[in-house]
Design a protein around this motif. Structure first.
Motif, PDB file in Angstrom:
ATOM      1  N   VAL A 185      25.002  47.028  37.325  1.00 29.91           N
ATOM      2  CA  VAL A 185      23.752  47.678  37.726  1.00 29.91           C
ATOM      3  C   VAL A 185      23.593  49.119  37.252  1.00 29.91           C
ATOM      4  CG1 VAL A 185      23.580  46.229  39.769  1.00 29.91           C
ATOM      5  CG2 VAL A 185      24.615  48.515  39.943  1.00 29.91           C
ATOM      6  N   SER A 186      24.676  49.778  36.825  1.00 26.89           N
ATOM      7  CA  SER A 186      24.524  51.215  36.639  1.00 26.89           C
ATOM      8  C   SER A 186      24.393  51.625  35.182  1.00 26.89           C
ATOM      9  CB  SER A 186      25.718  51.933  37.278  1.00 26.89           C
ATOM     10  OG  SER A 186      26.890  51.653  36.567  1.00 26.89           O
ATOM     11  N   ASP A 187      23.786  52.798  35.017  1.00 25.01           N
ATOM     12  CA  ASP A 187      23.715  53.397  33.686  1.00 25.01           C
ATOM     13  C   ASP A 187      24.910  54.313  33.476  1.00 25.01           C
ATOM     14  OD1 ASP A 187      21.080  52.323  33.117  1.00 25.01           O
ATOM     15  OD2 ASP A 187      20.422  53.678  34.715  1.00 25.01           O
ATOM     16  N   TYR A 188      25.238  55.062  34.520  1.00 22.93           N
ATOM     17  CA  TYR A 188      26.386  55.955  34.472  1.00 22.93           C
ATOM     18  C   TYR A 188      27.325  55.603  35.600  1.00 22.93           C
ATOM     19  CZ  TYR A 188      24.144  58.800  30.960  1.00 22.93           C
ATOM     20  OH  TYR A 188      23.580  59.216  29.800  1.00 22.93           O
ATOM     21  N   THR A 189      28.576  55.891  35.373  1.00 20.28           N
ATOM     22  CA  THR A 189      29.549  55.651  36.424  1.00 20.28           C
ATOM     23  C   THR A 189      30.414  56.895  36.575  1.00 20.28           C
ATOM     24  OG1 THR A 189      29.618  53.267  36.049  1.00 20.28           O
ATOM     25  CG2 THR A 189      31.531  54.240  37.144  1.00 20.28           C
ATOM     26  N   ALA A 190      30.708  57.215  37.852  1.00 16.80           N
ATOM     27  CA  ALA A 190      31.598  58.347  38.099  1.00 16.80           C
ATOM     28  C   ALA A 190      32.777  57.847  38.909  1.00 16.80           C
ATOM     29  CB  ALA A 190      30.861  59.439  38.867  1.00 16.80           C
ATOM     30  N   LEU A 191      33.984  58.219  38.482  1.00 23.07           N
ATOM     31  CA  LEU A 191      35.170  57.836  39.234  1.00 23.07           C
ATOM     32  C   LEU A 191      35.637  59.024  40.065  1.00 23.07           C
ATOM     33  CD1 LEU A 191      37.498  55.683  39.701  1.00 23.07           C
ATOM     34  CD2 LEU A 191      38.804  57.185  38.197  1.00 23.07           C
ATOM     35  N   MET A 192      35.784  58.777  41.368  1.00 22.61           N
ATOM     36  CA  MET A 192      36.274  59.814  42.284  1.00 22.61           C
ATOM     37  C   MET A 192      37.709  59.477  42.648  1.00 22.61           C
ATOM     38  SD  MET A 192      33.398  61.620  43.196  1.00 22.61           S
ATOM     39  CE  MET A 192      33.903  62.285  44.766  1.00 22.61           C
ATOM     40  N   TRP A 193      38.489  60.543  42.873  1.00 20.75           N
ATOM     41  CA  TRP A 193      39.902  60.346  43.220  1.00 20.75           C
ATOM     42  C   TRP A 193      40.324  61.478  44.124  1.00 20.75           C
ATOM     43  CZ3 TRP A 193      42.806  56.137  41.866  1.00 20.75           C
ATOM     44  CH2 TRP A 193      44.187  56.199  42.156  1.00 20.75           C
ATOM     45  N   LEU A 194      40.702  61.153  45.373  1.00 25.96           N
ATOM     46  CA  LEU A 194      41.179  62.160  46.325  1.00 25.96           C
ATOM     47  C   LEU A 194      40.241  63.361  46.425  1.00 25.96           C
ATOM     48  CD1 LEU A 194      44.977  62.142  45.429  1.00 25.96           C
ATOM     49  CD2 LEU A 194      43.856  60.965  47.332  1.00 25.96           C
ATOM     50  N   GLY A 195      38.941  63.057  46.486  1.00 26.63           N
ATOM     51  CA  GLY A 195      37.972  64.126  46.698  1.00 26.63           C
ATOM     52  C   GLY A 195      37.586  64.877  45.439  1.00 26.63           C
ATOM     53  N   LYS A 196      38.080  64.427  44.294  1.00 27.57           N
ATOM     54  CA  LYS A 196      37.731  65.127  43.051  1.00 27.57           C
ATOM     55  C   LYS A 196      37.059  64.151  42.096  1.00 27.57           C
ATOM     56  CE  LYS A 196      41.337  68.606  43.245  1.00 27.57           C
ATOM     57  NZ  LYS A 196      42.602  68.298  43.919  1.00 27.57           N
ATOM     58  N   LEU A 197      36.207  64.716  41.241  1.00 25.97           N
ATOM     59  CA  LEU A 197      35.576  63.890  40.216  1.00 25.97           C
ATOM     60  C   LEU A 197      36.537  63.777  39.043  1.00 25.97           C
ATOM     61  CD1 LEU A 197      33.067  62.433  39.054  1.00 25.97           C
ATOM     62  CD2 LEU A 197      32.378  64.642  38.108  1.00 25.97           C
ATOM     63  N   ILE A 198      36.868  62.564  38.637  1.00 28.40           N
ATOM     64  CA  ILE A 198      37.808  62.379  37.535  1.00 28.40           C
ATOM     65  C   ILE A 198      37.077  62.206  36.214  1.00 28.40           C
ATOM     66  CG2 ILE A 198      39.665  60.919  36.619  1.00 28.40           C
ATOM     67  CD1 ILE A 198      40.363  62.497  39.215  1.00 28.40           C
ATOM     68  N   GLU A 199      36.089  61.339  36.250  1.00 29.81           N
ATOM     69  CA  GLU A 199      35.389  61.069  34.998  1.00 29.81           C
ATOM     70  C   GLU A 199      33.963  60.644  35.291  1.00 29.81           C
ATOM     71  OE1 GLU A 199      37.588  58.597  32.381  1.00 29.81           O
ATOM     72  OE2 GLU A 199      36.051  58.624  30.812  1.00 29.81           O
ATOM     73  N   HIS A 200      33.027  61.115  34.490  1.00 29.96           N
ATOM     74  CA  HIS A 200      31.618  60.798  34.674  1.00 29.96           C
ATOM     75  C   HIS A 200      31.053  60.502  33.291  1.00 29.96           C
ATOM     76  CE1 HIS A 200      27.287  62.389  35.555  1.00 29.96           C
ATOM     77  NE2 HIS A 200      27.354  61.073  35.622  1.00 29.96           N
ATOM     78  N   ALA A 201      30.691  59.255  33.070  1.00 30.99           N
ATOM     79  CA  ALA A 201      30.290  58.878  31.709  1.00 30.99           C
ATOM     80  C   ALA A 201      29.390  57.666  31.782  1.00 30.99           C
ATOM     81  CB  ALA A 201      31.535  58.551  30.891  1.00 30.99           C
ATOM     82  N   PRO A 202      28.725  57.328  30.647  1.00 28.38           N
ATOM     83  CA  PRO A 202      27.958  56.082  30.629  1.00 28.38           C
ATOM     84  C   PRO A 202      28.864  54.933  31.028  1.00 28.38           C
ATOM     85  CG  PRO A 202      27.496  57.370  28.686  1.00 28.38           C
ATOM     86  CD  PRO A 202      28.610  58.072  29.391  1.00 28.38           C
ATOM     87  N   THR A 203      28.295  54.015  31.773  1.00 26.88           N
ATOM     88  CA  THR A 203      29.081  52.926  32.373  1.00 26.88           C
ATOM     89  C   THR A 203      29.899  52.178  31.316  1.00 26.88           C
ATOM     90  OG1 THR A 203      27.466  52.723  34.121  1.00 26.88           O
ATOM     91  CG2 THR A 203      28.888  50.822  33.752  1.00 26.88           C
TER      92      THR A 203
END
Lengths: 276, 301, 364
Positions: free
Chosen positions: A237-255
């Protein structure tokens, strides 16, 4: 706004927005800037900066407790219901800060709809559930209300199933129908942004598929932030995906990039199931 | 109620735990007037403590019941808050008895109003008018009295004072529905001091030192003199007017025996009219016979 | 797009079967546990289980016994009277006062509703007692329902955790105060100033009908002191049982806190709120000491809430101790007791029915 017939709502098209390549902060409709959230002594988010452009779908993934729910709940400031919560940083919607002294929380929540983890229809009729937000804002005209109900239920792909029993209790619907009703309820007040906090986690696969189809429909009109545990769902469903880890943003990129060519080791491990 | 239960329990325990075996005891059976029941129980209790060989059982049932029991040979003493009727004496003679009467105490009811109430005196008829609800406003009794609704207080219907009042004052009338029934004479007195338009009644000895209220002189009718049961100067009961019967709401309380009393019954009766017995009478809010008491023992008729 | 992504959340994958470990059937596990439990332990468990069951059955037995006893004794009263009308009305002489002679004479007869159990014949109309009980209960309900709900709503929806932790125990303490203390307080501290305010002697009266110092209103006020916290506490519990999700949904649609309470939380908790009110009413019907002490104890049927009144409970408390064993008076008091128990039974039944009705309608 809400009182005008829903068909007249203007839908700006944002054609030509890059689907590939790094997200462009200058085009973010919802712009989260260095957001930190504390529950009492415990810090749940560590300066997360992230955004989503108009009519895009951003999926937030990550293990339980990574802060992704906390993040979306900050966007309509519903997280402030939790006692002892403290928020640093800023969130801007269409350039306007939502935390300013003069920020109007009521208007904010009208513009930012939310769908919750478990279907939570009010113990009222289907009809009353949909018009709840409108009644709050003083809409009384019967014709307008009827029109909005039909429009919202059609948009939530529920109309054909319930059009003959609008006066029956919403609690008689199945779980999947209830969740689509909650979406109809959220969009009935004509928001720009939809927040979805694991909207399918309590649903069976068939109901989940219906909601996913619906999200793809809805993104024509709304900017959507969806929290999900389900990797496939994020992919679908998504255009972009962001991976969160222990309260921090790890990676934010096109899905597609995240799932085919992750830059970070943590992302790769997570999506291949080596941790989390 | 609680007091009564405790008393009954105490009596029971006293009897049950008594070291003397029951068959060695002289038993005195008493029944009759409910008014006198508590008094007799107290007297019996104290007396049995001093005389371990005597066991006294006391039952109520009303003066009529007590006298009937006496005539049927069921009891040794009948307690009665009224005199025996001629018909009853005749029946007694037929049954071979010659009843003797012993006045053991006197009973009088004082009528109290708030100290600010200017009413000077009341007749029995006026009292009945007030308590039956025929008169609802003080000014209907006397135009000089304040135009204010009468607030009625009575003792609870299960006490002798109530019985006595009903019998002597109300006669065939019933109490007005707005009468408040209170559990103790103290409560009546207390309420009257707080309600400017109130009227209440209770045992005479309770009102010896009235504070915040006034005891009203009472007359039999309009043409008779009004009599105050309290000597307001010396703060004691006006024994003379009660003992000679000139205060209308008073009566002697008596015991009847089938024959001239003898043995343990006689010693019990003698003890009652002694100073010690009369002290209990006073403590129980009845009026002791006093020095000027008429002969406490006389043949009925 | 990313068909290669592994289905991490697919069912079954989170809890893979522990391959390599010996397989247990549930029965095998149970047997093993059973055999490892010493005999004494099992005997103990058995005894505890049976004891608990016994105490449950005993309480039911007690309730049944109370019912049977009250009705048996109460129904005897019906056999002791010539006509059941005894329990409703009597024909009484009408008295008139003649000022000229200062005498009071009978001038006629009229139907009257009298409770004068110690008279000949006994007057045993239970109507004024029923009137008193329902009057006090209704008036207390009027006085305390709104404020009770308001306090409950405040506690559940508005109060901060700090305030709540202070107010809730205070309320529960208030419920626990012996009612005789409240009665005493009303009697000695409240009754007189209240009358002086509402109907002062100087004629500037707010309520001229306020004549008796001790009356239905004072009694109801005292009863309200007891039932406001009862209602508030139950309402608080009922509203806190409403899922947070519903509040969040309402707020997320732009509702204010108050709109959320009014339009979502209260309707969702309506069964609990109704139950609270009915239980409060039941408590008011059953309340004894306060009304005995400060409602004036006059058995009358009066529309004026500022008149003295007498309830069924107060009557039993005041008269049971002195009523003659086996007398009509005694049995009539049992009859009144049976009426009270029946009332309590039906009130509780209503609460159950309401709760069930809404439980079906609103799945919470």
């Amino acid at each position: 706004m809400a009182s005008s017939p829903p068909e007249l709502r203007e839908h700006k098209s944002i054609a030509g927005f890059p689907k590939h390549g790094a997200p462009d902060p200058s085009k973010y409709y919802v712009d989260i800037q260095k957001l930190s959230v504390f529950y009492g002594e415990k810090q749940a988010l560590f300066g997360v900066s992230l955004g989503v452009a108009r009519n895009e779908v951003l999926a937030l993934i990550g293990p339980s407790g990574c802060g992704k729910s906390t993040l979306v709940k900050a966007v309509n400031r519903i997280s402030e219901l939790t006692p002892n919560v403290r928020i640093d940083g800023d969130i801007r919607i269409n350039g306007e800060t939502i935390f300013g002294e003069k920020a109007d929380i009521i208007t904010l929540r009208q513009r930012v709809g939310m769908v919750f983890q478990r279907p939570n229809p009010f113990p009222k009729s289907i009809y009353e559930n949909v018009v709840y937000g409108l009644r709050l804002h003083g809409v009384r005209d019967r014709k307008t209300l009827d029109d909005v109900v039909e429009w919202a239920l059609r948009h939530a792909a529920l109309w054909d199933e319930v059009k003959d029993r609008l006066k029956t209790s919403a609690l008689e619907l199945s779980g999947g129908q209830q969740q689509r009703l909650c979406i109809a309820r959220a969009i009935a007040v004509q928001p720009d942004v939809l927040l979805m906090d694991e909207p399918c986690s309590a649903l069976d696969p068939i109901a989940t598929a219906k909601i996913e189809d619906l999200i793809l429909e809805l993104k024509k009109d709304y900017t959507i932030l969806i929290v999900t545990h389900n990797m496939q769902q994020a992919a679908r469903v998504s255009d972009y995906t962001a991976l969160m880890w222990l309260g921090k943003l790890i990676e934010h990129a096109p899905t597609e990039e995240i799932f085919t060519n992750p830059k970070e080791k943590i992302t790769e491990d997570y999506i291949t199931g080596r941790n989390g | 109620m609680l007091l009564k239960t405790m008393l009954a329990t105490a009596t029971f325990l006293a009897v049950a735990l008594s070291p003397v075996a029951a068959q060695d005891k002289v038993k005195i059976n008493i029944s009759g007037s409910d008014t006198m029941n508590l008094l007799t129980q107290r007297l019996a209790e104290t007396y049995s403590k001093k005389h371990a060989n005597v066991e006294i059982s006391v039952r109520g049932g009303g003066s009529g019941t007590g006298i009937a029991d006496l005539l049927n040979g069921l009891v040794d003493i009948a307690q009665a808050s009224r005199k025996m009727k001629e018909k009853e004496i005749a029946t007694a003679k037929e049954n071979g008895y010659d009843p003797a009467e012993y006045v053991v105490a006197l009973d009088g009811i004082a009528i109290a109003v708030h100290e600010s109430n200017p009413v000077k005196s009341l007749t029995i008829g006026q009292l009945r008018a007030l308590y039956s609800g025929a008169v609802k406003n003080w000014s209907e009794i006397d135009p000089n009295l304040p135009s204010a609704p009468v607030v009625l207080f009575s003792r609870e219907s299960n006490c002798g004072t109530y019985d006595f009042f009903k019998e002597h004052v109300m006669k065939d009338a019933t109490f007005a529905p707005n009468t408040s029934y209170l559990a103790a004479t103290a409560a009546v007195a207390n309420s009257v001091t707080k309600e400017p338009n109130a009227i209440g009644f209770g045992g005479v000895s309770y009102f010896v030192r009235p504070e915040g209220l006034r005891v009203v002189p009472i007359s039999v009718d309009k043409d008779s003199p009004a009599v105050n049961p309290i000597d307001v100067v010396h703060h004691h009961v006006n024994l003379a007017v009660i003992q000679d019967g000139s205060y209308p709401i008073s009566r002697p309380l008596q015991y009847y025996t089938p024959e001239e009393a003898s043995g343990e019954v006689k010693s019990f009766l003698d003890w009652i009219i002694s100073d010690e017995g009369q002290a209990i009478v006073l403590r129980e809010e009845y009026i002791p016979l006093g020095n000027s008491a008429p002969t406490s023992e006389s043949k009925a008729q | 797009m990313s068909a290669s992504a592994p289905p991490l959340d697919a069912p079954g994958e989170k809890n893979p079967p522990a391959s390599g470990s010996p397989s247990f059937s549930p029965k095998a596990v149970r047997d093993r546990v059973r055999h490892s439990t010493p005999f004494i332990q099992r005997l103990k468990e058995f005894a505890i289980e049976k004891l608990l069951a016994l105490s449950g059955w005993l309480s039911i037995l007690f309730i049944l016994l109370i019912f049977v006893f009250l009705f048996k004794e109460g129904l005897l009263a019906l056999r002791q009277v010539e006509s059941l009308s005894t329990f409703f009305y009597s024909v009484e002489p009408v008295m008139a006062y003649d000022a000229a002679t200062a005498e009071t004479k009978i001038v006629g007869e009229a139907v009257a509703y009298k409770w004068e159990p110690v008279s000949t014949p006994p007057r045993l109309s239970i109507l004024p007692l029923l009137w008193g009980s329902f009057g006090v209960a209704l008036l207390s309900a009027v006085l305390s329902t709104l404020s009770g709900i308001a306090v409950g709503v405040f506690l559940s929806e508005m109060a901060s955790e700090k305030t709540r932790n202070l107010v809730k125990p205070a309320l529960e303490l208030l419920v626990g105060i012996p009612t005789v203390v409240i009665g005493f307080f009303m009697l000695t501290v409240v009754a007189i100033p209240l009358k002086n305010i509402l109907n002062p002697a100087d004629g500037t009266s707010l309520i001229p009908a306020y004549q008796s110092l001790y009356n239905m209103f004072v009694g109801s006020l005292g009863v309200s002191v007891v039932i406001v916290p009862v209602i508030a506490s139950l309402v608080d519990d009922a509203l806190r049982a409403v899922p947070m999700d519903l509040r969040a949904a309402s707020l997320s649609l732009g509702a204010t806190r108050w709109q959320t309470t009014w339009r979502v939380v209260l309707p969702a908790g309506v069964s609990g709120v109704l139950s609270a009110v009915i239980l409060g009413f039941g408590r008011a019907i059953g309340e004894t000491m306060i009304v005995l002490m400060c409602a004036g104890s006059a058995p009358q049927i009066s529309l004026n809430p500022f008149d003295s009144t007498r309830t069924m409970t107060a009557t039993i408390a005041a008269e049971m101790g002195a009523a003659q064993q086996g007398s009509l008076h005694m049995h009539t008091l049992f009859l009144v007791g049976a009426i009270l128990v029946t009332l309590a039974f039906f009130l509780n039944l209503t609460v159950e029915l309401i709760a069930n009705h809404y439980r079906k309608k609103i799945r919470l």
